[in-house]
Design a protein around this motif. Structure first.
Motif, short mmCIF file in Angstrom:
data_model
loop_
_atom_site.label_atom_id
_atom_site.label_comp_id
_atom_site.label_asym_id
_atom_site.label_seq_id
_atom_site.Cartn_x
_atom_site.Cartn_y
_atom_site.Cartn_z
N GLY A 175 0.81 -1.22 0.00
CA GLY A 175 0.00 0.00 0.00
C GLY A 175 0.84 1.26 0.00
O GLY A 175 0.55 2.22 -0.72
N SER A 176 1.90 1.28 0.80
CA SER A 176 2.76 2.46 0.82
C SER A 176 3.51 2.62 -0.50
O SER A 176 3.75 3.74 -0.94
CB SER A 176 3.74 2.40 1.99
N GLY A 177 3.84 1.51 -1.16
CA GLY A 177 4.46 1.59 -2.48
C GLY A 177 3.52 2.18 -3.51
O GLY A 177 3.92 3.03 -4.33
N VAL A 178 2.26 1.77 -3.47
CA VAL A 178 1.27 2.32 -4.41
C VAL A 178 1.08 3.81 -4.17
O VAL A 178 1.03 4.60 -5.13
CB VAL A 178 -0.07 1.55 -4.27
N VAL A 179 1.00 4.21 -2.92
CA VAL A 179 0.84 5.63 -2.59
C VAL A 179 2.07 6.42 -3.06
O VAL A 179 1.93 7.50 -3.65
CB VAL A 179 0.59 5.82 -1.09
N ALA A 180 3.26 5.90 -2.83
CA ALA A 180 4.48 6.60 -3.23
C ALA A 180 4.56 6.76 -4.74
O ALA A 180 4.91 7.83 -5.24
CB ALA A 180 5.70 5.85 -2.71
N VAL A 181 4.21 5.72 -5.48
CA VAL A 181 4.26 5.80 -6.94
C VAL A 181 3.23 6.80 -7.45
O VAL A 181 3.52 7.60 -8.35
CB VAL A 181 4.06 4.40 -7.57
N SER A 182 2.04 6.78 -6.89
CA SER A 182 1.01 7.71 -7.36
C SER A 182 1.39 9.15 -7.04
O SER A 182 1.16 10.06 -7.84
CB SER A 182 -0.35 7.35 -6.79
N LYS A 183 1.98 9.38 -5.86
CA LYS A 183 2.43 10.73 -5.50
C LYS A 183 3.57 11.19 -6.42
O LYS A 183 3.60 12.34 -6.85
CB LYS A 183 2.90 10.78 -4.04
N ALA A 184 4.50 10.29 -6.72
CA ALA A 184 5.61 10.65 -7.60
C ALA A 184 5.10 10.96 -9.00
O ALA A 184 5.56 11.91 -9.64
CB ALA A 184 6.63 9.51 -7.65
N GLU A 185 4.15 10.17 -9.49
CA GLU A 185 3.60 10.41 -10.83
C GLU A 185 2.86 11.75 -10.86
O GLU A 185 2.99 12.52 -11.82
CB GLU A 185 2.66 9.29 -11.22
N ALA A 186 2.12 12.07 -9.81
CA ALA A 186 1.42 13.36 -9.74
C ALA A 186 2.42 14.51 -9.71
O ALA A 186 2.20 15.55 -10.34
CB ALA A 186 0.51 13.40 -8.52
N TYR A 187 3.53 14.33 -8.99
CA TYR A 187 4.55 15.37 -8.92
C TYR A 187 5.19 15.59 -10.29
O TYR A 187 5.38 16.73 -10.72
CB TYR A 187 5.63 14.99 -7.90
N VAL A 188 5.49 14.50 -10.99
CA VAL A 188 6.09 14.62 -12.32
C VAL A 188 5.13 15.32 -13.27
O VAL A 188 5.52 16.19 -14.05
CB VAL A 188 6.50 13.23 -12.86
N ARG A 189 3.86 14.96 -13.21
CA ARG A 189 2.88 15.60 -14.10
C ARG A 189 2.72 17.09 -13.81
O ARG A 189 2.53 17.88 -14.72
CB ARG A 189 1.53 14.91 -13.97
N ALA A 190 2.80 17.46 -12.54
CA ALA A 190 2.57 18.86 -12.17
C ALA A 190 3.79 19.74 -12.40
O ALA A 190 3.64 20.94 -12.65
CB ALA A 190 2.16 18.94 -10.70
N ASN A 191 5.00 19.19 -12.35
CA ASN A 191 6.20 20.04 -12.34
C ASN A 191 7.13 19.85 -13.52
O ASN A 191 8.26 20.33 -13.48
CB ASN A 191 6.98 19.78 -11.04
N THR A 192 6.70 19.18 -14.55
CA THR A 192 7.56 19.05 -15.73
C THR A 192 6.83 19.59 -16.95
O THR A 192 5.61 19.53 -17.04
CB THR A 192 7.93 17.58 -15.99
N PRO A 193 7.59 20.14 -17.89
CA PRO A 193 6.97 20.62 -19.12
C PRO A 193 6.38 19.45 -19.93
O PRO A 193 6.75 18.29 -19.76
CB PRO A 193 8.13 21.27 -19.89
N ASP A 194 5.47 19.79 -20.81
CA ASP A 194 4.75 18.76 -21.58
C ASP A 194 5.69 17.91 -22.42
O ASP A 194 5.54 16.69 -22.49
CB ASP A 194 3.70 19.42 -22.47
N LYS A 195 6.69 18.51 -23.06
CA LYS A 195 7.62 17.75 -23.90
C LYS A 195 8.40 16.73 -23.07
O LYS A 195 8.60 15.59 -23.49
CB LYS A 195 8.60 18.68 -24.61
N ALA A 196 8.84 17.12 -21.88
CA ALA A 196 9.58 16.20 -21.02
C ALA A 196 8.66 15.07 -20.53
O ALA A 196 9.07 13.92 -20.47
CB ALA A 196 10.16 16.95 -19.83
N ARG A 197 7.42 15.39 -20.19
CA ARG A 197 6.46 14.36 -19.76
C ARG A 197 6.19 13.38 -20.89
O ARG A 197 6.10 12.18 -20.66
CB ARG A 197 5.15 15.01 -19.34
N GLN A 198 6.06 13.88 -22.11
CA GLN A 198 5.83 12.98 -23.23
C GLN A 198 7.03 12.08 -23.47
O GLN A 198 6.87 10.92 -23.84
CB GLN A 198 5.50 13.77 -24.50
N PHE A 199 8.22 12.57 -23.24
CA PHE A 199 9.42 11.76 -23.40
C PHE A 199 9.48 10.67 -22.34
O PHE A 199 9.80 9.52 -22.62
CB PHE A 199 10.68 12.63 -23.33
N VAL A 200 9.14 11.01 -21.09
CA VAL A 200 9.22 10.06 -19.99
C VAL A 200 8.03 9.11 -19.97
O VAL A 200 8.19 7.89 -19.87
CB VAL A 200 9.33 10.80 -18.64
#
Length: 75
Positions: A13-38
């Motif tokens: 459960g903590s792994g799922v929460v950590a991954v979802s938080k990390a994915e939300a952080y990446v989506r919120a703080n990276t430009p669209d081109k970088a997100r599309q690359f990753v």
């Protein structure tokens, strides 16, 4: 046994929460081109594509190993 199951579920459960938080952080703080690359062009279905890829790889290896064993022991 129940302690192991409990701690496994806590870790999972903590792994799922950590991954979802990390994915939300990446989506919120990276430009669209970088997100599309990753994450790829279809950014909403990353988890589904990952699981589908893992399943396809597993099935390909399984079929190959089955054919290898059939050749070795049947023919």
């Amino acid at each position: 046994m129940f302690k192991r199951l409990f701690w496994f579920l806590i870790g999972f459960g903590s792994g799922v929460v950590a991954v979802s938080k990390a994915e939300a952080y990446v989506r919120a703080n990276t430009p669209d081109k970088a997100r599309q690359f990753v994450l790829g062009p279809d950014q909403n279905n990353v988890a589904v594509r990952t699981l589908a890829g893992l399943l396809n790889d597993f099935n390909a290896v399984r079929v190959g190993r089955e054919a290898e064993l059939n050749d070795k022991y049947i023919h």
